[in-house]
Design a protein around this motif. Structure first.
Motif, PDB file in Angstrom:
ATOM      1  N   GLY A 111      61.483  46.866 -40.654  1.00 41.93           N
ATOM      2  CA  GLY A 111      60.409  45.923 -40.395  1.00 41.93           C
ATOM      3  C   GLY A 111      59.121  46.613 -40.015  1.00 41.93           C
ATOM      4  N   LEU A 112      58.095  45.821 -39.822  1.00 42.20           N
ATOM      5  CA  LEU A 112      56.810  46.351 -39.382  1.00 42.20           C
ATOM      6  C   LEU A 112      56.848  46.537 -37.875  1.00 42.20           C
ATOM      7  CD1 LEU A 112      56.164  44.789 -42.116  1.00 42.20           C
ATOM      8  CD2 LEU A 112      53.861  44.618 -41.233  1.00 42.20           C
ATOM      9  N   SER A 113      56.563  47.725 -37.410  1.00 35.53           N
ATOM     10  CA  SER A 113      56.570  47.970 -35.968  1.00 35.53           C
ATOM     11  C   SER A 113      55.243  47.552 -35.339  1.00 35.53           C
ATOM     12  CB  SER A 113      56.857  49.441 -35.676  1.00 35.53           C
ATOM     13  OG  SER A 113      55.899  50.262 -36.312  1.00 35.53           O
ATOM     14  N   GLU A 114      54.194  47.605 -36.107  1.00 33.72           N
ATOM     15  CA  GLU A 114      52.870  47.164 -35.635  1.00 33.72           C
ATOM     16  C   GLU A 114      51.998  46.858 -36.839  1.00 33.72           C
ATOM     17  OE1 GLU A 114      50.564  51.396 -35.027  1.00 33.72           O
ATOM     18  OE2 GLU A 114      51.794  50.667 -33.382  1.00 33.72           O
ATOM     19  N   THR A 115      50.951  46.092 -36.607  1.00 36.73           N
ATOM     20  CA  THR A 115      50.033  45.776 -37.698  1.00 36.73           C
ATOM     21  C   THR A 115      48.855  46.730 -37.644  1.00 36.73           C
ATOM     22  OG1 THR A 115      49.034  44.077 -36.304  1.00 36.73           O
ATOM     23  CG2 THR A 115      50.643  43.344 -37.928  1.00 36.73           C
ATOM     24  N   ARG A 116      48.222  46.870 -38.774  1.00 36.71           N
ATOM     25  CA  ARG A 116      47.027  47.715 -38.878  1.00 36.71           C
ATOM     26  C   ARG A 116      45.808  46.812 -38.706  1.00 36.71           C
ATOM     27  NH1 ARG A 116      50.756  48.623 -43.026  1.00 36.71           N
ATOM     28  NH2 ARG A 116      51.636  50.692 -43.056  1.00 36.71           N
ATOM     29  N   SER A 117      44.668  47.398 -38.512  1.00 37.46           N
ATOM     30  CA  SER A 117      43.467  46.587 -38.306  1.00 37.46           C
ATOM     31  C   SER A 117      42.541  46.685 -39.511  1.00 37.46           C
ATOM     32  CB  SER A 117      42.725  47.041 -37.036  1.00 37.46           C
ATOM     33  OG  SER A 117      42.322  48.386 -37.171  1.00 37.46           O
ATOM     34  N   GLY A 118      41.673  45.696 -39.604  1.00 39.72           N
ATOM     35  CA  GLY A 118      40.663  45.679 -40.645  1.00 39.72           C
ATOM     36  C   GLY A 118      41.192  45.234 -41.994  1.00 39.72           C
ATOM     37  N   PRO A 119      40.279  45.152 -42.970  1.00 40.55           N
ATOM     38  CA  PRO A 119      40.649  44.673 -44.303  1.00 40.55           C
ATOM     39  C   PRO A 119      41.699  45.549 -45.011  1.00 40.55           C
ATOM     40  CG  PRO A 119      38.264  44.620 -44.033  1.00 40.55           C
ATOM     41  CD  PRO A 119      38.821  45.339 -42.846  1.00 40.55           C
ATOM     42  N   VAL A 120      41.582  46.860 -44.881  1.00 38.55           N
ATOM     43  CA  VAL A 120      42.572  47.739 -45.503  1.00 38.55           C
ATOM     44  C   VAL A 120      43.909  47.609 -44.771  1.00 38.55           C
ATOM     45  CG1 VAL A 120      43.191  50.139 -46.032  1.00 38.55           C
ATOM     46  CG2 VAL A 120      40.851  49.336 -46.416  1.00 38.55           C
ATOM     47  N   GLY A 121      43.852  47.430 -43.466  1.00 32.56           N
ATOM     48  CA  GLY A 121      45.075  47.215 -42.699  1.00 32.56           C
ATOM     49  C   GLY A 121      45.798  45.957 -43.132  1.00 32.56           C
ATOM     50  N   LEU A 122      45.043  44.874 -43.345  1.00 33.66           N
ATOM     51  CA  LEU A 122      45.643  43.634 -43.826  1.00 33.66           C
ATOM     52  C   LEU A 122      46.295  43.862 -45.184  1.00 33.66           C
ATOM     53  CD1 LEU A 122      46.204  40.574 -43.802  1.00 33.66           C
ATOM     54  CD2 LEU A 122      43.893  40.251 -44.748  1.00 33.66           C
ATOM     55  N   LEU A 123      45.594  44.530 -46.073  1.00 31.86           N
ATOM     56  CA  LEU A 123      46.135  44.807 -47.404  1.00 31.86           C
ATOM     57  C   LEU A 123      47.436  45.600 -47.309  1.00 31.86           C
ATOM     58  CD1 LEU A 123      45.717  44.596 -50.463  1.00 31.86           C
ATOM     59  CD2 LEU A 123      44.338  46.689 -50.326  1.00 31.86           C
ATOM     60  N   ARG A 124      47.462  46.627 -46.497  1.00 34.76           N
ATOM     61  CA  ARG A 124      48.676  47.450 -46.328  1.00 34.76           C
ATOM     62  C   ARG A 124      49.813  46.640 -45.711  1.00 34.76           C
ATOM     63  NH1 ARG A 124      48.227  52.906 -45.540  1.00 34.76           N
ATOM     64  NH2 ARG A 124      50.496  52.826 -45.689  1.00 34.76           N
ATOM     65  N   ASP A 125      49.498  45.803 -44.725  1.00 30.50           N
ATOM     66  CA  ASP A 125      50.531  44.977 -44.088  1.00 30.50           C
ATOM     67  C   ASP A 125      51.113  43.967 -45.073  1.00 30.50           C
ATOM     68  OD1 ASP A 125      50.244  46.347 -41.699  1.00 30.50           O
ATOM     69  OD2 ASP A 125      48.924  44.844 -40.808  1.00 30.50           O
ATOM     70  N   LEU A 126      50.263  43.383 -45.912  1.00 30.99           N
ATOM     71  CA  LEU A 126      50.750  42.463 -46.930  1.00 30.99           C
ATOM     72  C   LEU A 126      51.646  43.184 -47.940  1.00 30.99           C
ATOM     73  CD1 LEU A 126      47.511  40.359 -47.577  1.00 30.99           C
ATOM     74  CD2 LEU A 126      49.591  39.579 -46.411  1.00 30.99           C
ATOM     75  N   GLN A 127      51.277  44.420 -48.286  1.00 28.23           N
ATOM     76  CA  GLN A 127      52.126  45.204 -49.180  1.00 28.23           C
ATOM     77  C   GLN A 127      53.486  45.481 -48.543  1.00 28.23           C
ATOM     78  OE1 GLN A 127      48.951  48.289 -50.170  1.00 28.23           O
ATOM     79  NE2 GLN A 127      50.268  48.340 -51.984  1.00 28.23           N
ATOM     80  N   ASP A 128      53.496  45.801 -47.263  1.00 23.38           N
ATOM     81  CA  ASP A 128      54.774  46.023 -46.568  1.00 23.38           C
ATOM     82  C   ASP A 128      55.629  44.761 -46.590  1.00 23.38           C
ATOM     83  OD1 ASP A 128      54.088  48.641 -46.019  1.00 23.38           O
ATOM     84  OD2 ASP A 128      53.585  48.279 -43.916  1.00 23.38           O
ATOM     85  N   LEU A 129      55.007  43.612 -46.341  1.00 21.90           N
ATOM     86  CA  LEU A 129      55.742  42.346 -46.419  1.00 21.90           C
ATOM     87  C   LEU A 129      56.310  42.137 -47.819  1.00 21.90           C
ATOM     88  CD1 LEU A 129      53.456  39.864 -44.438  1.00 21.90           C
ATOM     89  CD2 LEU A 129      55.770  40.607 -43.800  1.00 21.90           C
ATOM     90  N   TYR A 130      55.514  42.471 -48.818  1.00 27.81           N
ATOM     91  CA  TYR A 130      55.953  42.303 -50.199  1.00 27.81           C
ATOM     92  C   TYR A 130      57.195  43.148 -50.484  1.00 27.81           C
ATOM     93  CZ  TYR A 130      55.746  41.635 -55.223  1.00 27.81           C
ATOM     94  OH  TYR A 130      56.048  41.289 -56.513  1.00 27.81           O
TER      95      TYR A 130
END
Length: 153
Positions: free
Chosen positions: A75-94
């Motif tokens: 799972g995700l241990s923490e989220t990233r910040s900013g627009p690139v962070g959101l993009l990376r977090d969405l990719q991890d969810l995917y």
């Protein structure tokens, strides 16, 4: 029979996906669609876990401690910040949702082989929602990518 291995993987992966959706929702609360939809999708994953109970009762479940090496979701241990962070977090969810999706496919194939209509009913009620989760994630990734990769400073 190895079906309990995949039932365990599916059960635990749905839990990991639920918690990861919640993590992203809270970490990106400034994005209202992400916040509310991720909470909704997390609740769907919770329901999928509950729906698996009859199959687990019937066939058993192999937990992470007993399952073959590398057959589990992180799972995700923490989220990233900013627009690139959101993009990376969405990719991890995917990626996690893709594992869940293909595991539903494997369990469906086993259900067909066993001619277990109860198991197939469980798959039918949950698998379509996982497919919808993947479609939303892909759409949201497409939406976030230009802003994150071109417009963001």
């Amino acid at each position: 029979m190895k079906l309990p291995v995949y039932l365990g993987l599916l059960h635990s992966s749905e839990g990991v996906l639920a918690e990861s959706f919640r993590q992203v929702a809270e970490g990106h609360g400034d994005e209202p669609d992400v916040y509310y939809l991720c909470h909704t999708l997390a609740r769907q994953c919770d329901e999928h876990q509950k729906a698996l109970a009859p199959a687990i009762d019937r066939y058993g479940e192999v937990t992470e401690d007993d399952e073959p090496e590398r057959l589990h979701a992180q799972g995700l241990s923490e989220t990233r910040s900013g627009p690139v962070g959101l993009l990376r977090d969405l990719q991890d969810l995917y990626l996690i949702a893709s594992l869940v999706d293909v595991t539903w496919t494997v369990v469906k194939q086993a259900g067909q082989g066993l001619r277990d209509t109860g198991l197939l009913d469980i798959v039918a009620s949950c698998d379509g929602q996982t497919t919808t989760q993947l479609k939303w994630l892909q759409t949201r990734i497409k939406q976030a990518a230009p802003q994150a990769l071109i417009a963001a400073e």
